[in-house]
Write an enzyme that holds these catalytic residues in place. Structure first.
Site, PDB file in Angstrom:
ATOM      1  N   CYS A 112       0.862  -1.180   0.000  1.00  0.00           N
ATOM      2  CA  CYS A 112       0.000   0.000   0.000  1.00  0.00           C
ATOM      3  C   CYS A 112       0.897   1.229   0.000  1.00  0.00           C
ATOM      4  O   CYS A 112       2.115   1.120   0.195  1.00  0.00           O
ATOM      5  CB  CYS A 112      -0.925   0.023   1.212  1.00  0.00           C
ATOM      6  SG  CYS A 112      -2.387   1.058   0.912  1.00  0.00           S
ATOM      7  N   CYS A 114      -0.049   4.227   1.796  1.00  0.00           N
ATOM      8  CA  CYS A 114      -0.407   5.250   2.789  1.00  0.00           C
ATOM      9  C   CYS A 114       0.680   5.534   3.826  1.00  0.00           C
ATOM     10  O   CYS A 114       0.700   6.612   4.399  1.00  0.00           O
ATOM     11  CB  CYS A 114      -1.734   4.915   3.459  1.00  0.00           C
ATOM     12  SG  CYS A 114      -1.837   3.265   4.127  1.00  0.00           S
ATOM     13  N   CYS A 122      -3.929   6.012   0.192  1.00  0.00           N
ATOM     14  CA  CYS A 122      -3.393   4.702  -0.192  1.00  0.00           C
ATOM     15  C   CYS A 122      -2.926   4.622  -1.649  1.00  0.00           C
ATOM     16  O   CYS A 122      -2.723   3.526  -2.178  1.00  0.00           O
ATOM     17  CB  CYS A 122      -4.434   3.622   0.083  1.00  0.00           C
ATOM     18  SG  CYS A 122      -4.877   3.512   1.828  1.00  0.00           S
ATOM     19  N   LYS A 191     -12.381  -5.009   2.594  1.00  0.00           N
ATOM     20  CA  LYS A 191     -11.894  -4.143   3.661  1.00  0.00           C
ATOM     21  C   LYS A 191     -12.918  -3.047   3.880  1.00  0.00           C
ATOM     22  O   LYS A 191     -13.256  -2.300   2.964  1.00  0.00           O
ATOM     23  CB  LYS A 191     -10.559  -3.556   3.228  1.00  0.00           C
ATOM     24  CG  LYS A 191      -9.898  -2.669   4.242  1.00  0.00           C
ATOM     25  CD  LYS A 191      -8.500  -2.332   3.766  1.00  0.00           C
ATOM     26  CE  LYS A 191      -7.815  -1.331   4.652  1.00  0.00           C
ATOM     27  NZ  LYS A 191      -6.493  -0.965   4.095  1.00  0.00           N
ATOM     28  N   ARG A 201      -3.217   3.763  12.592  1.00  0.00           N
ATOM     29  CA  ARG A 201      -2.743   4.954  11.882  1.00  0.00           C
ATOM     30  C   ARG A 201      -1.717   5.699  12.707  1.00  0.00           C
ATOM     31  O   ARG A 201      -0.822   6.338  12.157  1.00  0.00           O
ATOM     32  CB  ARG A 201      -3.932   5.817  11.461  1.00  0.00           C
ATOM     33  CG  ARG A 201      -4.695   5.100  10.347  1.00  0.00           C
ATOM     34  CD  ARG A 201      -5.980   5.781   9.931  1.00  0.00           C
ATOM     35  NE  ARG A 201      -6.727   4.910   9.013  1.00  0.00           N
ATOM     36  CZ  ARG A 201      -8.012   5.041   8.735  1.00  0.00           C
ATOM     37  NH1 ARG A 201      -8.720   6.006   9.302  1.00  0.00           N
ATOM     38  NH2 ARG A 201      -8.594   4.219   7.886  1.00  0.00           N
ATOM     39  N   ARG A 213     -11.334   7.429   3.852  1.00  0.00           N
ATOM     40  CA  ARG A 213     -11.097   6.319   2.932  1.00  0.00           C
ATOM     41  C   ARG A 213     -12.405   5.720   2.404  1.00  0.00           C
ATOM     42  O   ARG A 213     -12.431   4.611   1.895  1.00  0.00           O
ATOM     43  CB  ARG A 213     -10.279   5.232   3.634  1.00  0.00           C
ATOM     44  CG  ARG A 213      -8.908   5.672   4.129  1.00  0.00           C
ATOM     45  CD  ARG A 213      -7.881   4.550   4.005  1.00  0.00           C
ATOM     46  NE  ARG A 213      -6.791   4.597   4.968  1.00  0.00           N
ATOM     47  CZ  ARG A 213      -5.770   5.455   4.928  1.00  0.00           C
ATOM     48  NH1 ARG A 213      -5.712   6.384   4.007  1.00  0.00           N
ATOM     49  NH2 ARG A 213      -4.814   5.376   5.836  1.00  0.00           N
ATOM     50  N   GLU A 229     -16.745  -7.663  -3.718  1.00  0.00           N
ATOM     51  CA  GLU A 229     -15.328  -7.269  -3.706  1.00  0.00           C
ATOM     52  C   GLU A 229     -14.425  -8.503  -3.670  1.00  0.00           C
ATOM     53  O   GLU A 229     -13.430  -8.578  -4.386  1.00  0.00           O
ATOM     54  CB  GLU A 229     -15.028  -6.379  -2.487  1.00  0.00           C
ATOM     55  CG  GLU A 229     -15.423  -4.930  -2.644  1.00  0.00           C
ATOM     56  CD  GLU A 229     -14.456  -4.139  -3.538  1.00  0.00           C
ATOM     57  OE1 GLU A 229     -13.500  -4.733  -4.062  1.00  0.00           O
ATOM     58  OE2 GLU A 229     -14.687  -2.929  -3.704  1.00  0.00           O
ATOM     59  N   LYS A 244     -11.650  -7.727   6.771  1.00  0.00           N
ATOM     60  CA  LYS A 244     -11.026  -6.825   7.727  1.00  0.00           C
ATOM     61  C   LYS A 244     -11.956  -5.663   8.011  1.00  0.00           C
ATOM     62  O   LYS A 244     -12.440  -5.058   7.062  1.00  0.00           O
ATOM     63  CB  LYS A 244      -9.714  -6.339   7.117  1.00  0.00           C
ATOM     64  CG  LYS A 244      -9.004  -5.302   7.912  1.00  0.00           C
ATOM     65  CD  LYS A 244      -7.755  -4.873   7.206  1.00  0.00           C
ATOM     66  CE  LYS A 244      -7.309  -3.607   7.902  1.00  0.00           C
ATOM     67  NZ  LYS A 244      -6.577  -2.730   7.086  1.00  0.00           N
ATOM     68  N   SER A 269      -6.249  -3.174  14.774  1.00  0.00           N
ATOM     69  CA  SER A 269      -5.694  -2.428  15.908  1.00  0.00           C
ATOM     70  C   SER A 269      -6.762  -1.996  16.914  1.00  0.00           C
ATOM     71  O   SER A 269      -6.531  -2.057  18.123  1.00  0.00           O
ATOM     72  CB  SER A 269      -4.944  -1.203  15.383  1.00  0.00           C
ATOM     73  OG  SER A 269      -5.797  -0.379  14.607  1.00  0.00           O
ATOM     74  N   TYR A 308      -2.528  -9.035  16.533  1.00  0.00           N
ATOM     75  CA  TYR A 308      -1.431  -8.494  17.342  1.00  0.00           C
ATOM     76  C   TYR A 308      -1.225  -9.333  18.605  1.00  0.00           C
ATOM     77  O   TYR A 308      -0.256  -9.130  19.331  1.00  0.00           O
ATOM     78  CB  TYR A 308      -1.710  -7.027  17.695  1.00  0.00           C
ATOM     79  CG  TYR A 308      -1.873  -6.171  16.452  1.00  0.00           C
ATOM     80  CD1 TYR A 308      -0.760  -5.752  15.730  1.00  0.00           C
ATOM     81  CD2 TYR A 308      -3.142  -5.830  15.967  1.00  0.00           C
ATOM     82  CE1 TYR A 308      -0.896  -5.005  14.573  1.00  0.00           C
ATOM     83  CE2 TYR A 308      -3.286  -5.076  14.820  1.00  0.00           C
ATOM     84  CZ  TYR A 308      -2.167  -4.666  14.119  1.00  0.00           C
ATOM     85  OH  TYR A 308      -2.319  -3.935  12.970  1.00  0.00           O
TER      86      TYR A 308
HETATM   87  C1  PBG Z   1      -3.252   0.408   5.116  1.00  0.00           C
HETATM   88  C2  PBG Z   1      -3.700  -0.498   6.192  1.00  0.00           C
HETATM   89  C3  PBG Z   1      -4.530  -0.170   7.283  1.00  0.00           C
HETATM   90  C4  PBG Z   1      -4.570  -1.307   8.082  1.00  0.00           C
HETATM   91  C5  PBG Z   1      -3.814  -2.291   7.452  1.00  0.00           C
HETATM   92  N1  PBG Z   1      -3.300  -1.774   6.286  1.00  0.00           N
HETATM   93  C6  PBG Z   1      -5.190   1.097   7.673  1.00  0.00           C
HETATM   94  C7  PBG Z   1      -6.191   1.746   6.822  1.00  0.00           C
HETATM   95  O1  PBG Z   1      -6.701   1.188   5.849  1.00  0.00           O
HETATM   96  O2  PBG Z   1      -6.471   2.898   7.125  1.00  0.00           O
HETATM   97  C8  PBG Z   1      -5.286  -1.396   9.392  1.00  0.00           C
HETATM   98  C9  PBG Z   1      -4.786  -2.433  10.315  1.00  0.00           C
HETATM   99  C10 PBG Z   1      -5.204  -2.248  11.726  1.00  0.00           C
HETATM  100  O3  PBG Z   1      -5.980  -1.358  12.091  1.00  0.00           O
HETATM  101  O4  PBG Z   1      -4.713  -3.038  12.540  1.00  0.00           O
HETATM  102  N2  PBG Z   1      -3.955   0.373   3.943  1.00  0.00           N
HETATM  103 ZN    ZN Z   2      -3.216   2.152   2.668  1.00  0.00          ZN
END
Ligand code: PBG
Ligand code: ZN
Length: 321
Positions: A112, A114, A122, A191, A201, A213, A229, A244, A269, A308
């Site tokens: 990615c 970002c 992204c 996602k 983030r 996003r 998707e 996710k 997270s 995690y």
């Molecule tokens: C980046 C990405 C993100 C996560 C994984 N890859 C953040 C987003 O899409 O803003 C989130 C993972 C997490 O929150 O643990 N594209």
């Molecule tokens: Zn990203």
């Protein structure tokens, strides 16, 4: 029903048992760090300097974890994410040191932009009918370059997380052309535009400077779109699909499981932070809630769980034996 739930028989009939090989540990590698830096909103998680990841992966390996997902925080960011496909970039270095330290570890990389763009989105941004937004087709070439550079450094699986239309097909073609037909694609195929990515983030320094996003991620209420998707990514050649976040989206996971290829679920997270925070207050028992959350994600259909808690869980599974 209670006859079979007696203390002696019950363990024989357990349907879902979590295993270490179900788990993938995410790792943050920070090119600007000289020692490990705690992530405030994710107690127990750190940003590691590139030189430390080999050692960290050795620890995970010794605990029984067989796969890691690497995220990079670069020295410098720009509008075009040029640090993301630099052969001396943070993830590229990290891949090589993990491979050297722990040859058997399955190395998955987040593909990615970002973490590498100054605006935090992204991909490549530009003016559209509705104002500034991610430019889909212009960003595909960038993802190809990132994926190929990860493959060249030794990644086993690349994981595009940008939710661009056509990204799986584009990356597959690029990898094949460059001779990496053996590198698999785990697509972040479904996602959601979730509020649960907040701590990430901070961890990955990938918060956007403007906008959101929602033009590339799926709205939490949209089940049909969410399944579509993943179906599209399957058609485009994805080897593993993903849902996710995980815990709020088990219905989606159960349906995507039926598409016929392996599916991963990402306990993100915010899910981690909520469990940690409540446990710190003494309101829940961390281990019990973690094991329950992961067992239920597996029950819903996940072949792989990105969490995690991976290292902790490996330890807890050992205690039980
Ligand atoms: C980046 C990405 C993100 C996560 C994984 N890859 C953040 C987003 O899409 O803003 C989130 C993972 C997490 O929150 O643990 N594209
Ligand atoms: Zn990203």
């Amino acid at each position: 029903m209670r006859r079979l739930r007696g203390r002696l028989i019950q363990p024989l009939l357990r349907e879902q048992v979590l295993q270490k090989t179900d788990l993938v540990a995410p790792l943050f590698v920070d090119q600007t760090a000289h020692s490990q830096r705690p992530i405030a909103s994710m107690p127990g998680q750190y940003r590691y300097p590139p030189g430390d990841v080999g050692k960290i992966c050795q620890g995970l390996w010794d605990a029984g974890i067989r796969a890691v997902l690497l995220f990079g925080i670069p020295n410098e960011k720009d509008a075009l994410a040029s640090g993301a496909y630099d052969q001396e970039g943070v993830v590229q270095q990290a891949i090589r040191s993990v491979r050297k330290a722990v040859p058997g570890m399955v190395i998955i990389t987040d593909v990615c932009a970002c973490e590498y763009t100054d605006h935090g989105h992204c991909g490549i941004m530009g003016e559209t009918r509705c104002g500034p937004d991610l430019l889909n087709d212009l960003s595909l070439d960038l993802m190809d370059r990132i994926a190929v550079s990860h493959a060249l450094s030794g990644a086993d699986i690349v994981a595009p997380s940008c939710m661009l239309d056509g990204v799986v097909q584009s990356i597959r073609q690029a990898l094949d052309q460059e001779g990496y037909s053996d590198v698999a694609i785990m697509s972040y195929s479904t996602k959601f535009a979730s509020a649960l990515y907040g701590p990430f983030r901070e961890a990955a320094d990938s918060g956007f400077q403007f906008g959101d996003r929602t033009t590339y991620q799926v709205h939490p209420g949209n089940a049909r779109e969410a399944i579509m998707e993943s179906m599209l990514d399957l058609d485009e050649g994805a080897d593993i699909l993903m849902v996710k976040p995980a815990g709020f989206y088990l219905d989606i996971l159960a349906e995507i499981r039926t598409l016929g290829i392996p599916v991963a679920a990402y306990q993100v997270s915010g899910e981690y932070a909520m469990i940690k925070a409540a446990a710190e207050k003494g309101w829940i028992r961390e281990k019990d809630v973690v094991m329950e959350s992961l067992t239920c994600i597996k029950r819903a259909g996940a072949d792989l769980i990105i969490t995690y808690f991976a290292h902790d869980v490996a330890g807890w599974l050992d205690e039980e034996q």
